[in-house]
Design a protein around this motif. Sequence first.
Motif, short mmCIF file in Angstrom:
data_model
loop_
_atom_site.label_atom_id
_atom_site.label_comp_id
_atom_site.label_asym_id
_atom_site.label_seq_id
_atom_site.Cartn_x
_atom_site.Cartn_y
_atom_site.Cartn_z
N TRP A 122 44.09 48.10 48.05
CA TRP A 122 42.60 48.42 47.86
C TRP A 122 42.63 49.64 48.64
N TRP A 143 38.45 43.13 42.94
CA TRP A 143 38.25 41.96 43.62
C TRP A 143 38.28 40.90 42.76
N GLN A 151 37.23 40.25 49.48
CA GLN A 151 36.83 41.52 49.63
C GLN A 151 36.07 41.82 51.10
#
Length: 338
Positions: A122, A143, A151
Amino acid sequence: MSVQARQTLASQIPVIDLSPLTRAAVKAADSGKDSVAGTAAREVAAALHAASQGLGFIYISGHGIPQHCIDEARRAAYEFFRTDDERKASVSVSAHHRGWLRPGGARMQDDAAVDLKESFIWGHEDRDGHTESDHPLRGPNQWPSDQPQLQASAMRYFREAHEVAYRLMQGFALGLDLPSNFFLQHCERPISRGSFVYYPPQESRATEQFGVGPHTDFGVLTVLCQDDVGGLQVQDVNGDWIEAPPMEGTLVVNVGDLLSRWTEGEYKSTPHRVINSSGRERLSLVLAFDPDPETLIDACQVHGEGHLASEPPISCGEYLLQRFARAFSYRDKPAAKL
């Protein structure tokens, strides 16, 4: 290629306390100053400078990341990796390099076996969870809908690790007698990647199949939080492999290829690999720190206009795209879901 590694002597990978540099940076910010100064900060910078010219790997203590932040990130990451592949595939890696990269999705050298690891990747997002798609390696994070805590835990760790990276980059700059903010002039929207990296147990050391094969890191700086399993190995200046065992309360930091290029090799990017022969799962929390993609990587900026650089200037984003294209098989089909 030998898969054996020597035990590491205490003197080979230094342990540097980052807290004096952090205190100096906070004091500077509170007083409205741009540059970090002071004897204690320069002592840390000198230690970082020396370590990065030697083996190129450093243990960092006094990093300031709360233990509960690390623990929460680990719990969330393990919950994700322990689900079945069908569920993980709902967030398969995107064209922007965000999401789940399955085992076999990375190859560090053209003639090497694919890595055994799998990763969840991410990047930066604002407080509303939004990320601009303004570069091929930056776009919306993915996510899993059935794991909302991932997250929050990942982003919390990402922000904390970034603060560590900023302090380190200030120290590296001071170590070169540059203003402390030299490497941070273009970090409004860094192209950094966070990743949880999962290594399954390997049955034997007597194989050239790696958790992650021998490689140097692509970008500017890597900040790694190991668990207690071990398996990280570093190539020393003689070409021998040595272990970089876990050390409680520390992070492992290493210079990447871009910082080595930026400093004309003054800071060294060192080959490393992972062989997980523990019989246990292994999990690493990783921040690959890079500044804004348009940042110009030019050794003449560091050494002066009269310096004859061995490599031409290149933007951070362009360089990373070149390296990603060679290392990740999915880049051949950027629009596809693996």
